[in-house]
Design a protein around this motif. Structure first.
Motif, PDB file in Angstrom:
ATOM      1  N   UNK A 166       1.147  -1.223   0.292  1.00  0.00           N
ATOM      2  CA  UNK A 166      -0.078   0.281   0.068  1.00  0.00           C
ATOM      3  C   UNK A 166       0.935   1.437  -0.209  1.00  0.00           C
ATOM      4  N   UNK A 167       1.402   1.612  -1.143  1.00  0.00           N
ATOM      5  CA  UNK A 167       2.589   2.825  -1.240  1.00  0.00           C
ATOM      6  C   UNK A 167       1.792   4.198  -0.570  1.00  0.00           C
ATOM      7  N   UNK A 168       0.397   4.422  -1.808  1.00  0.00           N
ATOM      8  CA  UNK A 168       0.279   5.640  -0.093  1.00  0.00           C
ATOM      9  C   UNK A 168      -0.964   5.757   0.452  1.00  0.00           C
ATOM     10  N   UNK A 169      -1.686   4.456   1.228  1.00  0.00           N
ATOM     11  CA  UNK A 169      -2.499   3.946   2.091  1.00  0.00           C
ATOM     12  C   UNK A 169      -1.159   3.234   3.535  1.00  0.00           C
ATOM     13  N   UNK A 170      -0.494   3.176   3.127  1.00  0.00           N
ATOM     14  CA  UNK A 170      -0.252   2.221   4.212  1.00  0.00           C
ATOM     15  C   UNK A 170       0.848   3.499   5.168  1.00  0.00           C
ATOM     16  N   UNK A 171       0.984   3.864   6.485  1.00  0.00           N
ATOM     17  CA  UNK A 171       1.549   4.855   7.444  1.00  0.00           C
ATOM     18  C   UNK A 171       3.348   4.242   6.844  1.00  0.00           C
ATOM     19  N   UNK A 172       3.893   2.851   6.883  1.00  0.00           N
ATOM     20  CA  UNK A 172       4.861   2.151   7.100  1.00  0.00           C
ATOM     21  C   UNK A 172       5.731   2.582   5.269  1.00  0.00           C
TER      22      UNK A 172
END
Length: 309
Positions: A166-172
């Motif tokens: 999740x490139x843009x939806x994961x905090x990491x």
């Protein structure tokens, strides 16, 4: 025997009519500078002064409390606001992620082109062309690449047996993804500066080193990099300032999400002033950030000047 007389031309004449050219003054240059000074004062000095005054008031877009003097209340609130420090931390983290790669990658690209790679004009165009693209185009293209289901990056990962990210939806991964986009988009400017600096290095230094038997790596460490020291200092200062002012690509891609993990300080100022209508408080936060940027810039310049000495 006739004597030869040579008339002597006076080098300086006395009196107002015979004033020496060395002491004469030319026409004033103020008429030529006035148009620029007018725009400078109107669009820079006046907004800065008005914003500074606004930071001491309860100005609001709604008109409530507009012009009421608040003293240092806005600055006290800014220094104790956890969202200010969170957004500042995100800004610093983005600066750390982008500044070093944008200097190192640009240097490597310039060295590769300068060493005489075949088809140099193609490499120069491909390295610099992304910098010419507007931010809206760049973010639109990369949002498709980052798309979780059909994006190119996740498709490549699945092709080698790795689950999608999740490139843009994961905090990491969100800030890393934006840093990667920024690297591809803006490295061309630093590449151009390094390429111009490499072309200015005298050839006789390399010729003398080659005669002494110095290899390519020795010439790089002993000639090229020392000659690029001033350019590297300039690029480093400009890059840190540019990274601290990040706003466009983050706002268009994530709007500070997910969970405010990518919200920079400029987006927080924008949201505070134009979404929450607190212009006075937003002005105070902006001047706090301005003071931090000035301090960092002065520190960088002092560090690089000491290294140069």
């Amino acid at each position: 025997m006739s004597s030869l007389r040579i008339p002597l031309r006076a080098t300086a004449r006395s009196g107002p009519a015979g004033r020496s050219r060395r002491g004469a003054t030319g026409p004033s240059g103020w008429p030529f500078a006035l148009p620029f000074l007018a725009f400078f004062v109107l669009f820079l000095v006046v907004p800065i002064g008005y914003g500074l005054w606004m930071s001491f008031t309860d100005s609001s877009l709604t008109g409530h409390g507009d012009g009421t003097f608040a003293g240092l209340d806005n600055y006290a609130e800014a220094l104790t606001d956890p969202e200010v420090w969170t957004s500042l931390g995100n800004t610093v983290w983005f600066t750390v992620l982008t500044s070093v790669p944008l200097v190192v990658v640009a240097l490597v690209m310039a060295l590769l082109v300068h060493t005489g790679m075949p088809g140099q004009w193609v490499w120069r165009l491909s390295f610099f062309a992304p910098y010419l693209l507007p931010v809206a185009v760049v973010t639109q293209v990369w949002s498709l690449l980052f798309q979780p289901d059909l994006g190119l990056f996740n498709s490549m990962l699945r092709a080698v047996g790795i689950d999608g990210i999740g490139w843009l939806v994961d905090d990491k991964y969100a800030m890393w993804s934006i840093a990667l986009l920024t690297l591809w988009w803006t490295v061309g400017f630093n590449f151009l500066l390094y390429l111009a600096a490499l072309q200015a290095v005298p050839d006789h230094l390399y010729e003398a080193a080659a005669i002494d038997g110095a290899g390519a790596w020795r010439r790089l460490w002993s000639i090229t990099l020392p000659q690029l020291r001033r350019t590297t200092a300039l690029i480093a200062v400009l890059q840190v300032l540019a990274s601290l002012k990040v706003f466009d690509q983050i706002y268009l891609l994530t709007k500070g999400g997910p969970n405010n993990s990518t919200k920079p300080i400029l987006e927080y100022i924008y949201d505070t002033g134009f979404a929450n209508y607190r212009l006075g408080y937003a002005s105070a936060v902006s001047y706090v950030f301005f003071a931090i940027v000035v301090i960092l810039s002065i520190a960088q310049l002092k560090i690089f000047s000491r290294r140069e000495d």
